[in-house]
Design a protein around this motif. Sequence first.
Motif, short mmCIF file in Angstrom:
data_model
loop_
_atom_site.label_atom_id
_atom_site.label_comp_id
_atom_site.label_asym_id
_atom_site.label_seq_id
_atom_site.Cartn_x
_atom_site.Cartn_y
_atom_site.Cartn_z
N GLN A 58 0.84 -1.19 0.00
CA GLN A 58 0.00 0.00 0.00
C GLN A 58 0.88 1.24 0.00
OE1 GLN A 58 -3.12 0.06 2.90
NE2 GLN A 58 -3.81 2.10 2.29
N VAL A 59 0.54 2.21 -0.89
CA VAL A 59 1.31 3.44 -1.01
C VAL A 59 0.44 4.69 -0.87
CG1 VAL A 59 3.12 2.37 -2.40
CG2 VAL A 59 1.16 3.46 -3.54
N GLY A 60 -0.87 4.52 -0.76
CA GLY A 60 -1.76 5.67 -0.63
C GLY A 60 -3.07 5.27 0.02
N PHE A 61 -3.83 6.28 0.46
CA PHE A 61 -5.03 6.00 1.22
C PHE A 61 -5.95 7.22 1.23
CE2 PHE A 61 -7.28 6.08 5.36
CZ PHE A 61 -7.93 4.85 5.31
N ALA A 62 -7.24 6.97 1.32
CA ALA A 62 -8.25 8.00 1.57
C ALA A 62 -9.44 7.32 2.23
CB ALA A 62 -8.69 8.66 0.27
N ARG A 63 -10.13 8.06 3.07
CA ARG A 63 -11.33 7.51 3.69
C ARG A 63 -12.40 8.59 3.67
NH1 ARG A 63 -12.54 8.54 9.14
NH2 ARG A 63 -11.06 9.97 10.11
N ALA A 64 -13.65 8.16 3.83
CA ALA A 64 -14.77 9.10 3.82
C ALA A 64 -15.79 8.71 4.88
CB ALA A 64 -15.44 9.13 2.45
N LEU A 65 -16.43 9.72 5.42
CA LEU A 65 -17.56 9.57 6.32
C LEU A 65 -18.77 10.06 5.53
CD1 LEU A 65 -15.88 11.47 9.26
CD2 LEU A 65 -15.98 9.00 8.96
N SER A 66 -19.93 9.43 5.71
CA SER A 66 -21.10 9.84 4.95
C SER A 66 -22.37 9.34 5.59
CB SER A 66 -21.01 9.30 3.51
OG SER A 66 -22.16 9.65 2.77
N ASP A 67 -23.47 10.01 5.24
CA ASP A 67 -24.79 9.49 5.59
C ASP A 67 -25.28 8.51 4.52
OD1 ASP A 67 -25.56 11.13 3.47
OD2 ASP A 67 -26.81 12.45 4.69
N GLY A 68 -24.50 8.37 3.44
CA GLY A 68 -24.84 7.45 2.37
C GLY A 68 -25.93 7.93 1.44
N ILE A 69 -26.38 9.17 1.63
CA ILE A 69 -27.49 9.69 0.83
C ILE A 69 -27.15 11.02 0.15
CG2 ILE A 69 -29.88 10.55 0.91
CD1 ILE A 69 -30.24 8.60 3.32
N ALA A 70 -26.58 11.97 0.92
CA ALA A 70 -26.43 13.31 0.37
C ALA A 70 -25.11 14.00 0.66
CB ALA A 70 -27.57 14.19 0.87
N ILE A 71 -24.44 13.67 1.75
CA ILE A 71 -23.23 14.39 2.12
C ILE A 71 -22.12 13.42 2.48
CG2 ILE A 71 -24.44 16.46 2.92
CD1 ILE A 71 -23.89 15.48 5.80
N ALA A 72 -20.90 13.89 2.30
CA ALA A 72 -19.74 13.08 2.67
C ALA A 72 -18.58 13.99 3.04
CB ALA A 72 -19.35 12.14 1.53
N TYR A 73 -17.69 13.47 3.84
CA TYR A 73 -16.50 14.18 4.27
C TYR A 73 -15.28 13.35 3.88
CZ TYR A 73 -13.17 16.64 7.18
OH TYR A 73 -12.09 17.36 7.61
N LEU A 74 -14.38 13.96 3.14
CA LEU A 74 -13.15 13.31 2.69
C LEU A 74 -12.07 13.52 3.75
CD1 LEU A 74 -11.62 11.88 0.36
CD2 LEU A 74 -11.16 14.16 -0.57
N ALA A 75 -11.39 12.43 4.13
CA ALA A 75 -10.41 12.53 5.22
C ALA A 75 -9.19 11.65 4.97
CB ALA A 75 -11.07 12.10 6.54
N ASP A 76 -8.10 12.03 5.61
CA ASP A 76 -6.89 11.22 5.68
C ASP A 76 -6.35 10.78 4.31
OD1 ASP A 76 -6.78 11.45 8.44
OD2 ASP A 76 -7.96 9.64 8.78
N VAL A 77 -6.36 11.71 3.36
CA VAL A 77 -5.83 11.41 2.03
C VAL A 77 -4.31 11.56 2.07
CG1 VAL A 77 -5.81 12.08 -0.41
CG2 VAL A 77 -7.92 12.30 0.95
N PHE A 78 -3.59 10.51 1.63
CA PHE A 78 -2.14 10.62 1.53
C PHE A 78 -1.59 9.66 0.49
CE2 PHE A 78 -2.49 7.24 4.76
CZ PHE A 78 -1.53 6.32 4.33
N VAL A 79 -0.43 10.02 -0.02
CA VAL A 79 0.38 9.16 -0.88
C VAL A 79 1.78 9.18 -0.28
CG1 VAL A 79 1.35 8.81 -3.18
CG2 VAL A 79 -1.01 9.64 -2.93
N LEU A 80 2.35 8.01 -0.07
CA LEU A 80 3.71 7.94 0.46
C LEU A 80 4.67 8.67 -0.47
CD1 LEU A 80 3.94 4.23 1.68
CD2 LEU A 80 3.30 6.26 2.99
N GLU A 81 5.67 9.32 0.12
CA GLU A 81 6.62 10.10 -0.66
C GLU A 81 7.25 9.29 -1.79
OE1 GLU A 81 10.49 12.96 0.05
OE2 GLU A 81 9.23 12.44 1.75
#
Length: 137
Positions: A58-81
């Motif tokens: 694994q060299v990169g990652f992103a996660r999201a929080l959401s209500d699954g219907i209308a809104i989402a929050y993008l978090a912890d996005v990274f790519v290793l150097e």
Amino acid sequence: MSDYEIDDNPGRVDMDVVWTYLSTDAYWGTWRTREQITTQVAVSWRVVGAYHRATGAQVGFARALSDGIAIAYLADVFVLESARGQGLGKALVRTMIDDGPGARFRWMLHTRDAHTLYQSFGFAAPDETYMDRPSKF
């Protein structure tokens, strides 16, 4: 990018890679414990990883929080150097917000860098309908 693949299988996430990056290199959250990060990843609405095709590392990652219907929050996005400059940041964000089940959602994020990356996906400064309560960490 041909040496890498993007995958949204949560079972493939290497928590050692995620923990190491988020606990040492992420300006936004080095205060979190491994247990907290593990919990955050486990309860996320969606996770996306970038992996080296030949090794599966694994060299990169992103996660999201959401209500699954209308809104989402993008978090912890990274790519290793070691894997930067391959278009993986764009691929992670595209897979998360444009190619997945949240393509029509209102997306939010907090960041102090990579503005150009996020702007290319339609992120902009908040309008008059958005308020934010900063964390107390």
